[in-house]
Design a protein around this motif. Sequence first.
Motif: not given
Length: 339
Positions: A164, A168, A171
Amino acid sequence: MLSFIQHSSLVKIIIQFAGIIAVLCSAVLSIVYGVADIKLETVWRAVIEFDPENTSHQIIRELRLPRVVGAVLVGAFLAVSGAIMQGMTRNPLASPSIMGVTDGAAFALVITLAFIPGISTIGMTIASLVGAGIAVGLVFMVGSLSTSGLTPVKLALAGVAIGTLLSSVSSIIALHFNLEKQLGFWLAGGLAGTGWTSIQILLIAGGIGLVIAFAIARSITVLNLGEDVAAGLGQRNIMIKLMGILTVLILTGSAVSVAGAIGFLGLIIPHMTRFIMGTDYRWIIPASAIFGALLLVLSDIGSRLINAPFETPVGAITSLIGVPFFLYLARGNSGGGKS
């Protein structure tokens, strides 16, 4: 009946042969069906009597054939990677997606595209391998911080957390460098951009990774009995684990560089294969490759037909299947013991 299947080599051979037939039939369906339906006769002629002026032949040779071959190889690679990870760690929750390996490979791709925009396909594959290796190292490091040791659930939680985090950061970098459209393919997972150059890379990676996987299959079976038992039988556990990790990095890194972050396939298939084939990894690894290829080819067909003429990301379909499966396994292993 299941016990008979798990102890009968002939039945296992028949099951794998049936699986290969199913993969071939699914591959034909994948080539025939899509936004533009193509007759089976046209597919045959495009293969043996290619006409560069024929639009249907162009679609088959340059788009659908590499796409279906890519689906077969990527599905096989991810399934074998999951089987090896579960066998080495004795962790039923281990898989390239759950352990953050795919997110690590995707993270390295983002970094590469942001700072080296003109990098070659081979360069992207190398970046994926490095990213996958970094993710594995971080997951095992974080999972080992607990005073009670590295249990299956803690390893899975560390993988989800690291995955995760890397996703992140990927992104954020993509937004900063305006790479959203370019990276949407890898982050969602898909096979639309697969070409013959990508297939060549997959074949080279598979030739190396699968050979190592088959070579250590028996050792993984012994290791799955427990490290103390394996060591007592004279097995060099550290060497087998290093070879297993190298195999996972090669297979997963190359798969992610071509198809993006396709999740849960490496979690589902090894469990199904063990249920049918038993605990001997000399059977589990080849069967996982076959069934992994079958699942991804079928998922790719579904991605094109569910919302035609638009494509649904293949990663969304495998996640739709895999999330309930993961929750079921996590619930069954909530005690933290090893399976």
